[in-house]
Design a protein around this motif. Sequence first.
Motif, short mmCIF file in Angstrom:
data_model
loop_
_atom_site.label_atom_id
_atom_site.label_comp_id
_atom_site.label_asym_id
_atom_site.label_seq_id
_atom_site.Cartn_x
_atom_site.Cartn_y
_atom_site.Cartn_z
N GLY A 5 -5.64 -25.58 -19.59
CA GLY A 5 -4.40 -25.74 -20.31
C GLY A 5 -4.50 -26.51 -21.60
O GLY A 5 -3.56 -27.22 -21.97
N MET A 6 -5.61 -26.38 -22.30
CA MET A 6 -5.75 -27.05 -23.59
C MET A 6 -4.94 -26.34 -24.66
O MET A 6 -4.65 -25.14 -24.56
CB MET A 6 -7.23 -27.06 -24.03
N ASN A 7 -4.60 -27.08 -25.69
CA ASN A 7 -4.02 -26.52 -26.90
C ASN A 7 -5.14 -26.43 -27.93
O ASN A 7 -5.72 -27.45 -28.31
CB ASN A 7 -2.89 -27.40 -27.44
N VAL A 8 -5.44 -25.22 -28.37
CA VAL A 8 -6.57 -25.01 -29.27
C VAL A 8 -6.11 -24.33 -30.55
O VAL A 8 -5.37 -23.34 -30.52
CB VAL A 8 -7.66 -24.15 -28.60
N LEU A 9 -6.55 -24.87 -31.66
CA LEU A 9 -6.30 -24.28 -32.97
C LEU A 9 -7.54 -23.51 -33.40
O LEU A 9 -8.65 -24.05 -33.37
CB LEU A 9 -6.00 -25.37 -34.00
N VAL A 10 -7.36 -22.25 -33.78
CA VAL A 10 -8.47 -21.44 -34.28
C VAL A 10 -8.22 -21.14 -35.75
O VAL A 10 -7.18 -20.55 -36.10
CB VAL A 10 -8.63 -20.13 -33.49
N LEU A 11 -9.15 -21.56 -36.59
CA LEU A 11 -9.06 -21.26 -38.02
C LEU A 11 -9.68 -19.90 -38.24
O LEU A 11 -10.90 -19.73 -38.19
CB LEU A 11 -9.77 -22.34 -38.84
N GLY A 12 -8.86 -18.90 -38.50
CA GLY A 12 -9.27 -17.51 -38.43
C GLY A 12 -8.69 -16.97 -37.14
O GLY A 12 -7.57 -17.30 -36.77
N GLY A 13 -9.42 -16.12 -36.45
CA GLY A 13 -9.00 -15.74 -35.10
C GLY A 13 -8.47 -14.35 -34.92
O GLY A 13 -8.30 -13.89 -33.79
N THR A 14 -8.19 -13.62 -36.01
CA THR A 14 -7.65 -12.27 -35.84
C THR A 14 -8.72 -11.19 -35.91
O THR A 14 -8.46 -10.05 -35.53
CB THR A 14 -6.58 -11.97 -36.91
N GLN A 15 -9.91 -11.54 -36.40
CA GLN A 15 -10.96 -10.55 -36.60
C GLN A 15 -12.20 -10.88 -35.78
O GLN A 15 -12.55 -12.05 -35.61
CB GLN A 15 -11.34 -10.47 -38.09
N PHE A 16 -12.87 -9.87 -35.30
CA PHE A 16 -14.17 -9.89 -34.64
C PHE A 16 -14.45 -11.14 -33.81
O PHE A 16 -13.88 -11.33 -32.75
CB PHE A 16 -15.26 -9.67 -35.68
N VAL A 17 -15.34 -12.04 -34.31
CA VAL A 17 -15.75 -13.20 -33.52
C VAL A 17 -14.54 -14.05 -33.14
O VAL A 17 -14.38 -14.47 -31.99
CB VAL A 17 -16.79 -14.04 -34.28
N GLY A 18 -13.66 -14.30 -34.11
CA GLY A 18 -12.49 -15.10 -33.82
C GLY A 18 -11.59 -14.46 -32.78
O GLY A 18 -11.04 -15.15 -31.90
N ARG A 19 -11.45 -13.16 -32.86
CA ARG A 19 -10.61 -12.46 -31.89
C ARG A 19 -11.18 -12.57 -30.48
O ARG A 19 -10.45 -12.80 -29.52
CB ARG A 19 -10.46 -10.99 -32.30
N VAL A 212 -17.87 -25.07 -24.28
CA VAL A 212 -18.05 -26.26 -25.11
C VAL A 212 -16.75 -27.04 -25.20
O VAL A 212 -16.74 -28.28 -25.10
CB VAL A 212 -18.55 -25.85 -26.51
N LEU A 213 -15.64 -26.34 -25.38
CA LEU A 213 -14.35 -27.01 -25.49
C LEU A 213 -13.95 -27.66 -24.17
O LEU A 213 -13.50 -28.81 -24.14
CB LEU A 213 -13.28 -26.02 -25.94
N GLU A 214 -14.09 -26.91 -23.09
CA GLU A 214 -13.70 -27.44 -21.79
C GLU A 214 -14.55 -28.62 -21.37
O GLU A 214 -14.07 -29.56 -20.72
CB GLU A 214 -13.76 -26.34 -20.73
N GLY A 215 -15.82 -28.61 -21.74
CA GLY A 215 -16.72 -29.70 -21.39
C GLY A 215 -16.83 -30.78 -22.44
O GLY A 215 -17.55 -31.76 -22.24
#
Length: 329
Positions: A5-19, A212-215
Motif C-alpha cells: 500500500g505504498m504511494n509511489v510517484l513515477v516520473l514518466g510511466g506511460t510508455q514502455f519501461v515506465g508502463r 527495491v521499493l518494498e524493501g
Amino acid sequence: MTPQGMNVLVLGGTQFVGRHIVEALLSAGHRVAVFTRGRTPDELPETVERLHGDRNGGGEGLTALADRTWDACVDVSGYTPRQVRASAEALRGSVGRYVFVSTVSVYAEQGRHPIREDDPRFPPAAEDVTAVTGETYGPLKVTCEDIVGEVYGERATLLRPQIVAGSYDPTGRYTYWVDRVAQGGRFLAPGDGSDSVQVIDARDLAQFTVMVLEGDVPGVFNLAGPRLEWRKFVDVVGKATGADAEPVWVDAATLEAQGIGWNELPIYVPANGEQGGLMDVSNERARAAGLTLTDPLTTARDTRAWSAGSPQKGFLTPEREAAVLAGRG
C-alpha cells in the motif's frame, strides 16, 4: 515504509519501461501517480493519478508536485542533468527512496567481459548539456546518477538496465528479430552464431523495481537477462514463433564491407568488438538482491504476441537483406 500500500510517484510511466513499472506496482497493491508532459498516448488504468508538467522548465515546470508527499519516486524519464536536478531537488523532502533508471551505457570500458557495477564510468557531462545523442547519452546518464546520489545519499537506488525487451517497446530493437524470424524463410543472421545476445525482459526490470521499493533497498544494480549465443537465440525465437525460418550467417567483416551496422541489425554486437561487453553484463549483484529472470522462450513468445498486432519500427529492409543473401549464394 510499509511494504504494502505504498504511494509511489513515477516520473514518466506511460510508455514502455515506465508502463511496465506502473503495472507491476498496481499489481502489488500500491497506489501510483505519474508525472508526464501529457503529450503521448496514455493507456494506463483510471486508478493511476495523472500529474502534468515539464522538468525542462525547472522548478516552474514541477508545480504539480508541490505540497505532496510519496513513499518513493521512480524516475524513468530523466535523460539530462537539467531534468534530474530539478526533480531530485524538488522532491528531496517529499519522497523517501528515489530510484533512478539509468543504463549500462554509463560504462566507459565497454569491451570488458563481464561488465560489473564497479567498473569505470564515462566522465560526467556538464550539467548544461541538453542534447541527447549517441555520444552524450552515456555521459549524461553519469551526471544524472551523480545528482541523484548527491541529493539522496542512502535513499538513492540506481538501476542500469541493458537493452530492454517486451511489449510496448517503441525502439523495436529486440522486436525486429522476433518479427523477422516469424516471417519465415531464409533470413540474414549476423556473425557466425557464436556472438552473444543479452537483454532484460521489461517485466523482470519492473518486478525488481517493486522489490527495491518494498524493501527500501539502496545501491547500484545492473539489470541484465540470460546471455545466449546467437545460434541459441535464433533457435529460441524460432520455437517461440513456430516459424519455418532458416538463418544464413553473415560474418562481421562482410557486414562491415556492406555498410550494415547497428542501425540495420539492432542488438548485434561482435563479442570481440569495442562494445562487446555490453552483451556480457554481470547480473550477479541484482540476482543476489532478488532479481528473477523470465525464460528467453517466454520473452520471445510474449513479445511476438504483442508485436503481431502493433506496427513496428523498420530496420534492415527486405531489399537490403535479399541483396546480401544473394551474394552469399
